[in-house]
Design a protein around this motif. Structure first.
Motif, PDB file in Angstrom:
ATOM      1  N   ASP A  72      -2.447   4.351  -1.670  1.00  0.00           N
ATOM      2  CA  ASP A  72      -1.399   5.242  -2.167  1.00  0.00           C
ATOM      3  C   ASP A  72      -0.010   4.649  -1.941  1.00  0.00           C
ATOM      4  O   ASP A  72       0.899   4.862  -2.749  1.00  0.00           O
ATOM      5  CB  ASP A  72      -1.499   6.612  -1.498  1.00  0.00           C
ATOM      6  CG  ASP A  72      -2.489   7.537  -2.203  1.00  0.00           C
ATOM      7  OD1 ASP A  72      -3.052   7.122  -3.238  1.00  0.00           O
ATOM      8  OD2 ASP A  72      -2.699   8.661  -1.714  1.00  0.00           O
ATOM      9  N   LYS A  73       0.164   3.915  -0.859  1.00  0.00           N
ATOM     10  CA  LYS A  73       1.459   3.266  -0.618  1.00  0.00           C
ATOM     11  C   LYS A  73       1.757   2.237  -1.704  1.00  0.00           C
ATOM     12  O   LYS A  73       2.877   2.156  -2.218  1.00  0.00           O
ATOM     13  CB  LYS A  73       1.460   2.593   0.754  1.00  0.00           C
ATOM     14  CG  LYS A  73       1.470   3.583   1.919  1.00  0.00           C
ATOM     15  CD  LYS A  73       1.475   2.868   3.259  1.00  0.00           C
ATOM     16  CE  LYS A  73       1.451   3.872   4.411  1.00  0.00           C
ATOM     17  NZ  LYS A  73       1.448   3.220   5.728  1.00  0.00           N
TER      18      LYS A  73
ATOM     19  N   GLU B  86      -3.350   3.129   2.378  1.00  0.00           N
ATOM     20  CA  GLU B  86      -2.624   1.937   1.927  1.00  0.00           C
ATOM     21  C   GLU B  86      -2.603   1.875   0.408  1.00  0.00           C
ATOM     22  O   GLU B  86      -1.622   1.436  -0.191  1.00  0.00           O
ATOM     23  CB  GLU B  86      -3.273   0.668   2.500  1.00  0.00           C
ATOM     24  CG  GLU B  86      -2.993   0.445   3.970  1.00  0.00           C
ATOM     25  CD  GLU B  86      -1.505   0.311   4.267  1.00  0.00           C
ATOM     26  OE1 GLU B  86      -0.800  -0.392   3.515  1.00  0.00           O
ATOM     27  OE2 GLU B  86      -1.044   0.917   5.247  1.00  0.00           O
TER      28      GLU B  86
ATOM     29  N   LEU C 152       2.496   4.019  -4.969  1.00  0.00           N
ATOM     30  CA  LEU C 152       3.849   4.576  -4.964  1.00  0.00           C
ATOM     31  C   LEU C 152       4.875   3.509  -5.336  1.00  0.00           C
ATOM     32  O   LEU C 152       5.819   3.773  -6.096  1.00  0.00           O
ATOM     33  CB  LEU C 152       4.174   5.163  -3.586  1.00  0.00           C
ATOM     34  CG  LEU C 152       5.607   5.691  -3.413  1.00  0.00           C
ATOM     35  CD1 LEU C 152       5.889   6.823  -4.382  1.00  0.00           C
ATOM     36  CD2 LEU C 152       5.829   6.156  -1.970  1.00  0.00           C
ATOM     37  N   GLN C 153       4.697   2.307  -4.813  1.00  0.00           N
ATOM     38  CA  GLN C 153       5.619   1.223  -5.145  1.00  0.00           C
ATOM     39  C   GLN C 153       5.559   0.880  -6.635  1.00  0.00           C
ATOM     40  O   GLN C 153       6.586   0.685  -7.291  1.00  0.00           O
ATOM     41  CB  GLN C 153       5.300  -0.004  -4.287  1.00  0.00           C
ATOM     42  CG  GLN C 153       5.657   0.209  -2.822  1.00  0.00           C
ATOM     43  CD  GLN C 153       5.033  -0.825  -1.899  1.00  0.00           C
ATOM     44  OE1 GLN C 153       4.025  -1.429  -2.221  1.00  0.00           O
ATOM     45  NE2 GLN C 153       5.633  -1.014  -0.748  1.00  0.00           N
TER      46      GLN C 153
ATOM     47  N   ILE D 224      10.678   5.912  -2.650  1.00  0.00           N
ATOM     48  CA  ILE D 224      10.062   4.804  -1.916  1.00  0.00           C
ATOM     49  C   ILE D 224       9.878   5.175  -0.445  1.00  0.00           C
ATOM     50  O   ILE D 224       8.870   4.828   0.181  1.00  0.00           O
ATOM     51  CB  ILE D 224      10.911   3.517  -2.042  1.00  0.00           C
ATOM     52  CG1 ILE D 224      10.821   2.965  -3.466  1.00  0.00           C
ATOM     53  CG2 ILE D 224      10.457   2.456  -1.053  1.00  0.00           C
ATOM     54  CD1 ILE D 224      11.684   1.756  -3.714  1.00  0.00           C
TER      55      ILE D 224
ATOM     56  N   LYS E  33       6.655   6.611   1.210  1.00  0.00           N
ATOM     57  CA  LYS E  33       5.434   5.844   1.514  1.00  0.00           C
ATOM     58  C   LYS E  33       4.981   6.078   2.951  1.00  0.00           C
ATOM     59  O   LYS E  33       3.786   5.958   3.254  1.00  0.00           O
ATOM     60  CB  LYS E  33       5.644   4.360   1.250  1.00  0.00           C
ATOM     61  CG  LYS E  33       6.587   3.654   2.196  1.00  0.00           C
ATOM     62  CD  LYS E  33       6.715   2.191   1.813  1.00  0.00           C
ATOM     63  CE  LYS E  33       7.671   1.460   2.749  1.00  0.00           C
ATOM     64  NZ  LYS E  33       7.821   0.036   2.378  1.00  0.00           N
ATOM     65  N   ASP E  34       5.908   6.463   3.833  1.00  0.00           N
ATOM     66  CA  ASP E  34       5.526   6.763   5.218  1.00  0.00           C
ATOM     67  C   ASP E  34       4.655   8.017   5.302  1.00  0.00           C
ATOM     68  O   ASP E  34       3.955   8.218   6.298  1.00  0.00           O
ATOM     69  CB  ASP E  34       6.776   6.953   6.082  1.00  0.00           C
ATOM     70  CG  ASP E  34       7.584   5.664   6.200  1.00  0.00           C
ATOM     71  OD1 ASP E  34       6.981   4.577   6.079  1.00  0.00           O
ATOM     72  OD2 ASP E  34       8.810   5.748   6.393  1.00  0.00           O
TER      73      ASP E  34
ATOM     74  N   MET F 207       2.368   8.738   2.927  1.00  0.00           N
ATOM     75  CA  MET F 207       1.113   8.492   2.219  1.00  0.00           C
ATOM     76  C   MET F 207      -0.031   8.311   3.209  1.00  0.00           C
ATOM     77  O   MET F 207       0.135   7.696   4.265  1.00  0.00           O
ATOM     78  CB  MET F 207       1.228   7.252   1.332  1.00  0.00           C
ATOM     79  CG  MET F 207       2.290   7.328   0.236  1.00  0.00           C
ATOM     80  SD  MET F 207       1.984   8.579  -1.038  1.00  0.00           S
ATOM     81  CE  MET F 207       3.072   9.911  -0.488  1.00  0.00           C
TER      82      MET F 207
END
Length: 202
Positions: free
Chosen positions: A136-137, A134, A140-141, A125, A128-129, A131
Motif C-alpha cells: 500500500d505504501k 508495504e 500510494l506513491q 504522501i 504512507k506512515d 498504510m
C-alpha cells in the motif's frame, strides 16, 4: 530524476497497461503518445531495444531495429510486456520520481498555479506512515505521481483514468480523505465543466 529515467518510466508505465497486447500496434501507439512528451520515434525505439530480452531483460520481447526497413518484434508469447525484473525496475523509477516530487514541494507558494496542489499532494504522501502494508505504501506513491500528472497536464481528462487505484482508495479512504477531497474537487471541475472558450465556440 534524470531525463532518461523519465523517458523509461513513461515507456514502461504505458506498456504495463497493455496486457495480452505484445505487438507492434502498441509500439506505434506508444510512439504517438511519446510525441506529446517530446520523445521522438528513435528515442522510443532505442530505449525499447536497450530494455529488451537481448540486453537488459526488462521487457519480455526482443526488437530488431533497422531505420530503413523499420522495426521487427519477436515475442515469446508472454501476456505482459514487463518481466518481473522490469516491474521491479518500474517501481524503483516511480519511487525515485515520488521522492523528487516530495523534495520539490513548496506548500507555502500558493500563488503559483503549478504548485497550488503540492501541499495536498505532500499531505497525501505523508499518509504512507498510516498504510498497513508495504504494498500500500508503494501504491500510494504511484497514485500520488499519477495525480500530479493529471493536475499539471493540460490534456483532457479521460474517464476511468484512476480505475486501477479504486481498491486501494476504498481500503484506505479514511486515512486519505482529508488531502484527497480538494484534489478530487479540482479534477471533477475540469472533467465536468467546459471552459468559457469552448462554450463560445459552440
Amino acid at each position: 530524476m534524470q531525463t532518461d529515467d523519465k523517458k523509461r518510466e513513461f515507456i514502461l508505465s504505458y506498456l504495463e497497461t497493455q496486457l495480452n497486447q505484445i505487438n507492434l500496434k502498441v509500439v506505434r501507439q506508444l510512439i504517438e503518445f511519446g510525441k506529446n512528451n517530446n520523445y521522438s520515434a528513435p528515442d522510443i525505439l532505442s530505449e525499447l531495444v536497450s530494455m529488451d530480452q537481448k540486453h537488459e531483460k526488462i521487457l519480455t520481447a526482443t526488437f530488431e531495429l533497422d531505420y530503413v526497413d523499420g522495426v521487427k518484434l519477436f515475442s515469446n508469447r508472454a501476456r505482459h510486456w514487463l518481466t518481473p525484473d522490469g516491474r521491479n525496475y518500474l517501481r524503483q523509477l516511480k519511487l525515485k520520481e515520488s521522492q523528487v516530487i516530495h523534495s520539490n514541494f513548496t506548500p507555502g507558494d500558493a500563488g503559483n498555479t503549478n504548485t497550488a496542489y503540492d501541499g495536498y499532494l505532500s499531505q497525501l504522501i505523508a499518509c504512507k506512515d498510516k498504510m498497513q502494508t508495504e504494498a500500500d505504501k508503494v501504491t500510494l506513491q504511484e497514485f500520488t505521481i499519477d495525480l500530479r500528472h493529471l493536475l499539471t497536464d493540460s490534456k483532457k481528462l479521460e474517464e476511468g483514468a484512476l480505475n486501477k487505484f479504486q481498491p486501494f482508495i476504498e481500503r484506505n479512504w479514511r486515512e486519505l480523505a482529508t488531502p484527497m477531497n480538494p484534489i478530487l474537487v479540482e479534477l471533477s471541475r475540469r472533467f465536468l465543466f467546459t471552459t468559457t472558450s469552448e462554450i463560445q465556440d459552440k
